[in-house]
Design a protein around this motif. Structure first.
Motif, PDB file in Angstrom:
ATOM      1  N   PRO A   1     -16.128  11.731  40.958  1.00  0.00           N
ATOM      2  CA  PRO A   1     -16.482  10.311  40.895  1.00  0.00           C
ATOM      3  C   PRO A   1     -17.640   9.958  41.837  1.00  0.00           C
ATOM      4  N   THR A   2     -17.693  10.630  42.985  1.00  0.00           N
ATOM      5  CA  THR A   2     -18.804  10.396  43.905  1.00  0.00           C
ATOM      6  C   THR A   2     -20.119  10.838  43.291  1.00  0.00           C
ATOM      7  N   TYR A   3     -20.099  11.990  42.641  1.00  0.00           N
ATOM      8  CA  TYR A   3     -21.301  12.481  41.962  1.00  0.00           C
ATOM      9  C   TYR A   3     -21.759  11.485  40.898  1.00  0.00           C
ATOM     10  N   SER A   4     -20.813  10.964  40.140  1.00  0.00           N
ATOM     11  CA  SER A   4     -21.162   9.974  39.119  1.00  0.00           C
ATOM     12  C   SER A   4     -21.780   8.739  39.754  1.00  0.00           C
ATOM     13  N   ALA A   5     -21.214   8.306  40.884  1.00  0.00           N
ATOM     14  CA  ALA A   5     -21.754   7.133  41.577  1.00  0.00           C
ATOM     15  C   ALA A   5     -23.155   7.394  42.102  1.00  0.00           C
ATOM     16  N   LEU A   6     -23.395   8.607  42.593  1.00  0.00           N
ATOM     17  CA  LEU A   6     -24.712   8.937  43.132  1.00  0.00           C
ATOM     18  C   LEU A   6     -25.791   8.937  42.058  1.00  0.00           C
ATOM     19  N   LEU A   7     -25.416   9.242  40.831  1.00  0.00           N
ATOM     20  CA  LEU A   7     -26.398   9.265  39.751  1.00  0.00           C
ATOM     21  C   LEU A   7     -27.025   7.897  39.529  1.00  0.00           C
ATOM     22  N   THR A   8     -26.315   6.832  39.903  1.00  0.00           N
ATOM     23  CA  THR A   8     -26.851   5.478  39.728  1.00  0.00           C
ATOM     24  C   THR A   8     -27.337   4.880  41.042  1.00  0.00           C
ATOM     25  N   SER A   9     -27.251   5.650  42.131  1.00  0.00           N
ATOM     26  CA  SER A   9     -27.672   5.109  43.429  1.00  0.00           C
ATOM     27  C   SER A   9     -28.639   6.071  44.117  1.00  0.00           C
ATOM     28  N   LYS A  10     -28.162   6.884  45.059  1.00  0.00           N
ATOM     29  CA  LYS A  10     -29.048   7.731  45.850  1.00  0.00           C
ATOM     30  C   LYS A  10     -29.859   8.704  45.003  1.00  0.00           C
TER      31      LYS A  10
ATOM     32  N   TRP B   1     -12.245   2.033  35.703  1.00  0.00           N
ATOM     33  CA  TRP B   1     -11.722   3.348  36.078  1.00  0.00           C
ATOM     34  C   TRP B   1     -12.926   4.236  36.370  1.00  0.00           C
ATOM     35  N   PRO B   2     -13.061   4.749  37.590  1.00  0.00           N
ATOM     36  CA  PRO B   2     -14.269   5.483  37.962  1.00  0.00           C
ATOM     37  C   PRO B   2     -14.578   6.637  37.011  1.00  0.00           C
ATOM     38  N   PRO B   3     -15.816   6.748  36.553  1.00  0.00           N
ATOM     39  CA  PRO B   3     -16.204   7.878  35.707  1.00  0.00           C
ATOM     40  C   PRO B   3     -15.922   9.209  36.405  1.00  0.00           C
ATOM     41  N   LEU B   4     -15.467  10.164  35.661  1.00  0.00           N
ATOM     42  CA  LEU B   4     -15.165  11.532  36.106  1.00  0.00           C
ATOM     43  C   LEU B   4     -13.945  11.626  37.024  1.00  0.00           C
TER      44      LEU B   4
ATOM     45  N   VAL C   1     -16.224   4.081  45.167  1.00  0.00           N
ATOM     46  CA  VAL C   1     -15.897   5.465  45.511  1.00  0.00           C
ATOM     47  C   VAL C   1     -17.044   6.093  46.291  1.00  0.00           C
ATOM     48  N   GLY C   2     -18.279   5.849  45.840  1.00  0.00           N
ATOM     49  CA  GLY C   2     -19.435   6.391  46.538  1.00  0.00           C
ATOM     50  C   GLY C   2     -19.535   5.871  47.954  1.00  0.00           C
ATOM     51  N   LEU C   3     -19.195   4.598  48.153  1.00  0.00           N
ATOM     52  CA  LEU C   3     -19.258   4.030  49.495  1.00  0.00           C
ATOM     53  C   LEU C   3     -18.171   4.618  50.388  1.00  0.00           C
ATOM     54  N   TRP C   4     -16.958   4.756  49.851  1.00  0.00           N
ATOM     55  CA  TRP C   4     -15.884   5.398  50.624  1.00  0.00           C
ATOM     56  C   TRP C   4     -16.280   6.821  51.008  1.00  0.00           C
ATOM     57  N   ALA C   5     -16.833   7.564  50.047  1.00  0.00           N
ATOM     58  CA  ALA C   5     -17.145   8.973  50.275  1.00  0.00           C
ATOM     59  C   ALA C   5     -18.190   9.155  51.368  1.00  0.00           C
ATOM     60  N   TYR C   6     -19.091   8.197  51.519  1.00  0.00           N
ATOM     61  CA  TYR C   6     -20.158   8.326  52.499  1.00  0.00           C
ATOM     62  C   TYR C   6     -19.796   7.688  53.836  1.00  0.00           C
ATOM     63  N   TYR C   7     -19.057   6.591  53.805  1.00  0.00           N
ATOM     64  CA  TYR C   7     -18.865   5.793  55.010  1.00  0.00           C
ATOM     65  C   TYR C   7     -17.462   5.798  55.610  1.00  0.00           C
ATOM     66  N   LEU C   8     -16.419   5.963  54.814  1.00  0.00           N
ATOM     67  CA  LEU C   8     -15.109   5.499  55.272  1.00  0.00           C
ATOM     68  C   LEU C   8     -13.967   6.510  55.220  1.00  0.00           C
TER      69      LEU C   8
END
Length: 873
Positions: free
Chosen positions: A248-257, A842-845, A79-86
């Motif tokens: 879900p993007t925010y949740s993904a960012l917490l473990t990446s950027k 299932w993506p968090p949040l 989800v984080g990759l889609w939100a930033y790139y696609l």
């Protein structure tokens, strides 16, 4: 349609001019589909093209990979990759192009975004300015071809920000002028979904612009307070409508950027602010400006002149000038003062491509310039002279200090820029409104902006299209053959590469990845097992028999003769391949099957949940293996051994190699260390190299060259920690010579140790682990269903699925807790018995995000109906 085209020709032209200019440039550079070059360069060629290939796979054949993909290193959320790139809707154009023509599709998407940026700005001017319609295309071209977009066109994912910014500003003005929120709500919601990163920057500017516009159109305290409420409420509603994606993007960012957030920064200038003047000249961009240059803010002579004139026009209220001056000052300081720069970049300094928000400054200057231009006839002669003097002072400063700017500015840039500026001054200050004036204005703008395109982008090199197409063909063919013969879950390794996102390109499960949304735990794990890694990337190039086994690397692709195929760049030396079964050789690519590969999930000892301590890669791998089979840590799978003999030339002899410091005795003569050993068994042998031993890709970074039996040792050059290099396999009785050649005056032999691997013990224990797999009956990118038997106490379900909060486990249909093992993977405690297993992601949040978005949709519909009834009364 004909009536529309006739009445809105200036909007069509605003799209076509930048579209045609950029298409002509790409045709001139022979880029596909016009020739054998391509638009792929830097991140476009190293990341985005592979993500666009994944986009096609996901949309057309594998929608389950939208949430999760095992092409992202060993597996990761998407989800984080889609939100930033696609998420740009323009990407749908790519579905029309086969993979071999993907570079042509990316070119079309690029020129479409240039055109849409011009169209968007033109629409803003059409709705909210007094600009004569036949001059709108000129202003739209200034915006659509400004310096930021030219410098960042390779970051195609950011260009949507330029498309939606004028519409968001139009929406803000409509909130203040007419109290209507629809334009702002739709455009901001779209931007939040398309690219949260650019949306973050635009949201900052939206607050600034609303404050500016509220001051300019002051309607009293009560009306302004109501407008503030409308603006804030609509902004929150847009956030609510996009919550299904943002949370879900925010949740993904917490473990990446978010892991790289900077919290402490000094208040200091990053460069002399006056040097920004240099970027107002055309052609002020080259490759060296990408990593750490100054902001790319070229906007054309007309915009510069009229922007300065804005502050000298008597017809513009002092309050408006003060408000505009404050916004301008804030934007200028943001582009040179560290804390403000950091704030605009979400508290993370950019790695390459600095001042990513400077497109907002370009928009602001062009917009104010346009509004001054419409009143330029009111400008007094003395004011014109002052403006000319200000501009002349800037030109003189750059000319006298050209040496400071010669890394991106030439004398030709200065001369042509000055001539065009003089022409613009004559046209703007002394021209009279007429058809000839309008034609001259459009010609000047097209000429100046077009020249900037050519002079800037000619400084950049690109990947040839055959290089991309032929490599992709060489990679995809054996992958497709493997898939046709094996429909189980497995990962594929290889000894050649083009990018670290090859798994996305060819649609297979691998171990490599490079992106800005990469979970931090993955590079850390890869570092622990001796793979090259960095912030945002990992390359599975240094696998051992052991790591290949427990990471399910069931197949390996090897370039059988890379010298005869220029498109297969060697990645790693891997003698271990002779331990695997050669399946086929086709088109210079050998396909091997690893008979020791473990399944994605299997029964193991529950000792896996013990904490591992990262000492060195060989110890870490041994610990993982011992935990899986349930034996003590003292049992080493790798044993350090000594070299049989050593020869030192032009460097002092060393008795202990590990940690030794080699320094040339005579700096003018070659120096090297030759080490020899003869394997006494057919086991695998490995050499560890610390990051002080730099095999870098350039002569500036490289301090050694290493040869194995006279052949260069292939090794991915960028690694920041110790890596494991395979140097022998099935070489019993054959002398192996390692020659370390110094390319600089000295080198530290950090963690330079030779190890023997215990193949027989490994094979015996692996066979035991292979006997009790999870028998998978169904799987896709985010779900595994199967059965497993746990025969003994103190056993567990072990998987090599990277641990994440989104993974859930059902055992016999009931939720069961999962546990993390080796600080990386999903596992679970199970008592002896037979179990039905379902692992799903299932993506968090996502669930609360969907609820908030649905609630926001209901609020929007109800509110719209209420307003409709209220107006009808």
């Amino acid at each position: 349609m004909i009536r529309f085209l006739k009445s809105r020709w200036y909007l069509i032209l605003s799209f076509l001019i930048p579209f045609v200019i950029m298409t002509c440039y790409f045709w001139y550079r022979n880029m596909a589909p016009f020739g054998d070059q391509s638009i792929l360069t830097v991140d476009m060629g190293q990341q985005y093209v592979d993500f666009f290939a994944y986009f096609k796979h996901a949309v057309t054949s594998n929608p389950s990979s939208f949430f999760y993909s095992f092409s992202k290193a060993l597996g990761g959320e998407m989800v984080g990759l889609w939100a930033y790139y696609l998420m740009s809707p323009v990407n749908l154009v790519l579905l029309l192009f086969p993979l071999k023509q993907l570079a042509s599709g990316i070119l079309l998407v690029t020129v479409l975004k240039y055109g849409l940026a011009g169209l968007s700005f033109a629409y803003l001017l059409y709705r909210k300015s007094n600009t004569q319609v036949h001059l709108i295309p000129a202003w739209a071209t200034m915006y659509a071809l400004n310096g930021w977009i030219i410098a960042n066109q390779l970051n195609l994912i950011w260009l949507d920000g330029m498309i939606w910014l004028p519409l968001i500003v139009l929406g803000i003005e409509r909130i203040v002028d007419t109290h209507r929120i629809r334009t702002y709500l739709i455009s901001l919601t779209a931007m939040l979904i398309i690219n949260y990163y650019m949306a973050y920057m635009i949201c900052i500017f939206a607050v600034l612009y609303f404050a500016y516009y509220a001051v300019v159109n002051w309607q009293g305290l009560k009306a302004t307070s109501q407008n503030i409420g409308r603006f804030a409420g609509t902004s929150l509603l847009a956030g609510g409508l996009s919550a299904f994606f943002l949370l879900p993007t925010y949740s993904a960012l917490l473990t990446s950027k978010a892991e790289y957030t900077v919290t402490n920064v000094k208040w200091q200038f990053e460069y002399n602010p006056i040097n920004l003047i240099g970027k107002f000249f055309n052609g002020a961009f080259n490759f060296d400006q990408m990593p750490n240059g100054t902001p790319n803010v070229f906007i054309g002579s007309v915009a510069i002149i009229t922007f300065v004139a804005f502050f000298f026009l008597r017809t513009i209220k002092p309050s408006q000038k003060i408000a505009a001056g404050l916004v301008t000052a804030f934007l200028l300081l943001s582009m040179c003062l560290k804390p403000l720069d950091l704030f605009w970049h979400a508290m993370q300094f950019p790695i390459w491509y600095p001042y990513r928000f400077s497109f907002i400054f370009c928009f602001w200057v062009i917009l104010l310039g346009n509004r001054a231009f419409n009143q330029i006839h009111e400008l007094k002669q003395w004011a014109k002279m002052i403006i000319i003097a200000i501009i002349a002072a800037g030109i003189i400063y750059i000319t006298l200090n050209l040496k400071q700017f010669n890394n991106f500015l030439t004398t030709e840039n200065i001369v042509i820029g000055t001539v065009l500026m003089i022409a613009a001054i004559v046209l703007v200050f002394f021209g009279q409104p007429s058809k000839a004036f309008s034609a001259a204005m459009i010609v000047l703008v097209i000429g100046e902006m077009g020249y900037n395109v050519f002079s800037s982008l000619n400084n950049i090199s690109y990947v040839t299209n055959p290089n991309y197409v032929n490599y992709t063909t060489n990679l995809k063919r054996p992958v497709d053959q493997i898939k046709a013969s094996d429909d189980s879950f497995y990962r594929i390794g290889k000894t050649f590469y083009r990018t670290k996102d090859d798994p996305f390109e060819a649609n297979y499960n691998g171990g490599d990845h490079f992106s800005s949304t990469f979970e931090k735990t993955m590079p850390q794990f890869m570092e622990n097992i001796g793979q090259p890694d960095g912030d945002g990337f990992t390359e599975y190039s240094n696998g051992t028999l052991l790591s290949d086994s427990f990471l399910s690397m069931k197949y390996f692709l090897n370039a059988s003769n890379p010298d005869s195929n220029q498109y297969l760049q060697a990645l790693t030396t891997k003698p271990d391949l002779n331990q695997y079964n050669l399946m086929r050789t086709q088109h210079n690519v050998q396909t091997y099957r690893n008979q020791y590969a473990l399944p994605i999930a299997f029964a193991s000892s529950n000792q896996i949940f013990n904490q591992n301590r990262a000492v060195d890669p060989t110890t870490y791998q041994s610990t993982i293996f011992n935990n899986l089979i349930g034996r003590t840590y003292q049992h080493r799978m790798f044993t350090p051994i000594n070299f049989d003999s050593s020869t030192f030339v032009n460097v002092p002899r060393q008795s202990n190699l590990t940690g030794a410091f080699l320094q040339k005795k005579n700096l003018l003569k070659p120096a090297h260390m030759m080490l020899t050993f003869t394997p006494q068994t057919n086991d695998s042998y490995y050499l560890t190299l610390g990051n002080a031993i730099n095999l870098g890709s350039s002569q500036n970074s490289q301090n050694v060259k290493i040869y194995r039996n006279g052949v260069p040792l292939n090794q991915y050059p960028t690694y920041r920690n110790t890596v494991i290099v395979n140097v022998a396999s099935k070489d019993k009785g054959k002398p192996i010579t390692i020659n370390v050649e110094l390319t600089k005056s000295s080198v530290l032999l950090q963690n330079f140790t030779l190890y023997q691997f215990h193949n027989q013990d490994f094979e015996t224990q692996v066979k035991k682990l292979q006997q009790n797999p999870l028998k998978i009956t169904h799987f896709n990118s985010r779900e595994f269903i199967g059965t497993i038997n746990i025969h003994q106490k103190h056993q567990a379900l072990a998987t090599t699925i990277p641990y994440a909060k989104g993974w859930h486990l059902l055992v016999n249909g009931k939720p069961h807790p999962i546990k993390e093992w080796s600080k990386m993977f999903v596992g679970a405690d199970l008592k002896p018995g037979h179990y039905s297993i379902k692992l799903y992601y299932w993506p968090p949040l996502l669930t609360p995000g969907i609820i908030i978005s649905l609630s926001s949709i209901i609020i929007t519909i109800v509110g719209w109906q209420w307003l409709k009834k209220r107006k009808s009364r």
